[in-house]
Design an enzyme around this catalytic site. Sequence first.
Site, PDB file in Angstrom:
ATOM      1  NE  ARG A 172      -3.715  -2.345   0.323  1.00  9.73           N
ATOM      2  CZ  ARG A 172      -3.390  -3.557  -0.151  1.00  9.73           C
ATOM      3  NH1 ARG A 172      -2.275  -3.728  -0.859  1.00  9.73           N
ATOM      4  NH2 ARG A 172      -4.172  -4.587   0.053  1.00  9.73           N
ATOM      5  CB  SER A 240      -8.748  -1.176   4.719  1.00 16.21           C
ATOM      6  OG  SER A 240      -9.172  -2.392   4.170  1.00 16.21           O
ATOM      7  CD  GLU A 332      -5.837   1.813   2.618  1.00 16.96           C
ATOM      8  OE1 GLU A 332      -5.484   0.755   3.166  1.00 16.96           O
ATOM      9  OE2 GLU A 332      -6.674   1.853   1.720  1.00 16.96           O
TER      10      GLU A 332
HETATM   11  C1  LIG Z   1     -15.502   0.034  -0.411  1.00 14.59           C
HETATM   12  C2  LIG Z   1     -14.029   0.223  -0.672  1.00 14.59           C
HETATM   13  C3  LIG Z   1     -13.217  -0.885  -0.817  1.00 14.59           C
HETATM   14  C4  LIG Z   1     -11.847  -0.730  -1.066  1.00 14.59           C
HETATM   15  N1  LIG Z   1     -11.081  -1.854  -1.216  1.00 14.59           N
HETATM   16  C5  LIG Z   1      -9.759  -1.727  -1.477  1.00 14.59           C
HETATM   17  C6  LIG Z   1      -8.953  -2.901  -1.676  1.00 14.59           C
HETATM   18  O1  LIG Z   1      -9.439  -4.015  -1.653  1.00 14.59           O
HETATM   19  N2  LIG Z   1      -7.627  -2.730  -1.899  1.00 14.59           N
HETATM   20  C7  LIG Z   1      -7.064  -1.479  -1.976  1.00 14.59           C
HETATM   21  O2  LIG Z   1      -5.850  -1.396  -2.205  1.00 14.59           O
HETATM   22  N3  LIG Z   1      -7.807  -0.342  -1.808  1.00 14.59           N
HETATM   23  C8  LIG Z   1      -9.136  -0.443  -1.567  1.00 14.59           C
HETATM   24  N4  LIG Z   1      -9.896   0.678  -1.378  1.00 14.59           N
HETATM   25  C9  LIG Z   1      -9.260   2.003  -1.468  1.00 14.59           C
HETATM   26  C10 LIG Z   1      -9.426   2.684  -2.855  1.00 14.59           C
HETATM   27  O3  LIG Z   1     -10.386   2.008  -3.617  1.00 14.59           O
HETATM   28  C11 LIG Z   1      -8.114   2.703  -3.632  1.00 14.59           C
HETATM   29  O4  LIG Z   1      -7.110   3.343  -2.893  1.00 14.59           O
HETATM   30  C12 LIG Z   1      -8.248   3.412  -4.979  1.00 14.59           C
HETATM   31  O5  LIG Z   1      -7.090   3.219  -5.746  1.00 14.59           O
HETATM   32  C13 LIG Z   1      -8.523   4.907  -4.829  1.00 14.59           C
HETATM   33  O6  LIG Z   1      -8.819   5.423  -6.098  1.00 14.59           O
HETATM   34  P1  LIG Z   1      -9.460   6.863  -6.257  1.00 14.59           P
HETATM   35  O7  LIG Z   1      -9.452   7.182  -7.716  1.00 14.59           O
HETATM   36  O8  LIG Z   1     -10.782   6.901  -5.611  1.00 14.59           O
HETATM   37  O9  LIG Z   1      -8.406   7.748  -5.491  1.00 14.59           O
HETATM   38  P2  LIG Z   1      -8.683   9.076  -4.611  1.00 14.59           P
HETATM   39  O10 LIG Z   1      -9.361   8.689  -3.357  1.00 14.59           O
HETATM   40  O11 LIG Z   1      -9.329  10.106  -5.450  1.00 14.59           O
HETATM   41  O12 LIG Z   1      -7.186   9.497  -4.284  1.00 14.59           O
HETATM   42  C14 LIG Z   1      -6.388   8.703  -3.434  1.00 14.59           C
HETATM   43  C15 LIG Z   1      -4.974   9.289  -3.413  1.00 14.59           C
HETATM   44  O13 LIG Z   1      -4.380   9.159  -4.701  1.00 14.59           O
HETATM   45  C16 LIG Z   1      -4.035  10.446  -5.230  1.00 14.59           C
HETATM   46  N5  LIG Z   1      -4.362  10.401  -6.665  1.00 14.59           N
HETATM   47  C17 LIG Z   1      -5.561  10.100  -7.218  1.00 14.59           C
HETATM   48  N6  LIG Z   1      -5.456  10.091  -8.562  1.00 14.59           N
HETATM   49  C18 LIG Z   1      -4.174  10.398  -8.843  1.00 14.59           C
HETATM   50  C19 LIG Z   1      -3.438  10.571 -10.059  1.00 14.59           C
HETATM   51  N7  LIG Z   1      -4.016  10.411 -11.264  1.00 14.59           N
HETATM   52  N8  LIG Z   1      -2.133  10.902  -9.965  1.00 14.59           N
HETATM   53  C20 LIG Z   1      -1.528  11.064  -8.769  1.00 14.59           C
HETATM   54  N9  LIG Z   1      -2.158  10.938  -7.590  1.00 14.59           N
HETATM   55  C21 LIG Z   1      -3.471  10.604  -7.630  1.00 14.59           C
HETATM   56  C22 LIG Z   1      -4.876  11.447  -4.460  1.00 14.59           C
HETATM   57  O14 LIG Z   1      -4.245  12.715  -4.421  1.00 14.59           O
HETATM   58  C23 LIG Z   1      -4.946  10.778  -3.091  1.00 14.59           C
HETATM   59  O15 LIG Z   1      -3.764  11.028  -2.380  1.00 14.59           O
HETATM   60  C24 LIG Z   1     -11.282   0.565  -1.151  1.00 14.59           C
HETATM   61  C25 LIG Z   1     -12.108   1.692  -1.016  1.00 14.59           C
HETATM   62  C26 LIG Z   1     -13.478   1.527  -0.789  1.00 14.59           C
HETATM   63  C27 LIG Z   1     -14.356   2.733  -0.683  1.00 14.59           C
END
Ligand SMILES: Cc1cc2nc3c(=O)[nH]c(=O)nc-3n(C[C@H](O)[C@H](O)[C@H](O)COP(=O)(O)OP(=O)(O)OC[C@H]3O[C@@H](n4cnc5c(N)ncnc54)[C@H](O)[C@@H]3O)c2cc1C
Length: 337
Positions: A172, A240, A332
């Site tokens: 992570r 998480s 996280e």
């Molecule tokens: C119900 C649920 C289940 C989940 N299960 C998992 C799992 O099984 N495994 C897991 O690893 N994670 C899990 N997550 C966490 C999440 O899905 C991941 O971290 C996902 O990659 C976040 O994507 P996002 O586009 O929503 O990022 P955001 O929440 O929009 O951003 C997260 C971070 O990434 C940065 N960021 C976003 N896009 C970019 C970009 N293009 N360039 C640079 N930085 C960027 C943001 O600035 C921020 O710091 C879960 C979340 C939820 C709500």
Amino acid sequence: MTRPDAADCRAISDFDLSRRNSLGLAARARYGAFVHEAQEIDALARFAGEVGLPFVVLGGGSNVVLHPEIDAVVAVLATRGRAVTGEADGDLLVTAQAGEDWPDFVQWTVAQGFGGIENLAGIPGTVGAAPVQNIGAYGIELADRFHSLTAYDRAERHWRVFRREDCRFRYRQSVFKDDPGRFVITEVTLALPGEWRPILGYAGLDSLDETVDPKTIMERVLALRGSKLPDWRVLGNAGSFFHNPVVSGAVADTIPGAPRYPQPDGTVKLSAGWLIESCGLKGHRVGDAGVYEKHALIIVNHGRATAHDISALAETIKSAVFERFGVTLQQEPLEIR
Ligand SMILES: Cc1cc2nc3c(=O)[nH]c(=O)nc-3n(C[C@H](O)[C@H](O)[C@H](O)COP(=O)(O)OP(=O)(O)OC[C@H]3O[C@@H](n4cnc5c(N)ncnc54)[C@H](O)[C@@H]3O)c2cc1C
């Protein structure tokens, strides 16, 4: 060079992000914009510099805690496109733009008959965010299938290609999390194995037969996720909320009954959910922020929770776990304020 203004980079003042975060928190940014072309990033970042505000990138908002008034220029990556782009060492290369929805992208690869990321089905968010925390689930993580990515380096103001060795992927973690806000990822290329083999070691997948296909694994993963995790569209959450802590064997020995996941370097990964549940915190609430009744690792929004409620609950959890077990939990989701 001319100074970019809000109109040039299509920045909107008082930008509503309430529908752009899976915790369902009410939040507005001083400025924000949907980025549809990667080239818009430079102007938006320069605009942030001109108005003296931090520049923040958001994908789907599923791994963030948004504060109600965000004093920043927020760029929401909404670039689209995905394609097969070549072959390397017998693997199939597939490339997607940062704003692509990750779950859709996985479904698309599987529908094309390509195996490789089916175990990562259903993780909310965008393709561009997937490398940031090296998403992982059901026995694999993004790094296992990663080939390269393109990112805009805001510090150096130029575009860079990152290979796997440049990304410093760990559990992570990645170089993009080590240096938050510096790199804006615009395109990700994965290498899907030419000789695909199912990964079935994880509980829930271990009953499947070795002759199984990627589609069946994906469907099983989606069913398992649906049975364990609350749907964020119904009950706001960020998945998480804490990393599983990695401790020395000596520390792990002081916690009888804790599930242990030995690591290759001799350390032991513990279950954060088990530690929280053992403190009796399932269902515990601060305002409308609560520890999910069915899974202690998840903080949910019962309705009108604020970032303040979420943070207060997170602090309560961290203190309780530290006092009882001497283990420090690490949050996280990133707080954006
Ligand atoms: C119900 C649920 C289940 C989940 N299960 C998992 C799992 O099984 N495994 C897991 O690893 N994670 C899990 N997550 C966490 C999440 O899905 C991941 O971290 C996902 O990659 C976040 O994507 P996002 O586009 O929503 O990022 P955001 O929440 O929009 O951003 C997260 C971070 O990434 C940065 N960021 C976003 N896009 C970019 C970009 N293009 N360039 C640079 N930085 C960027 C943001 O600035 C921020 O710091 C879960 C979340 C939820 C709500």
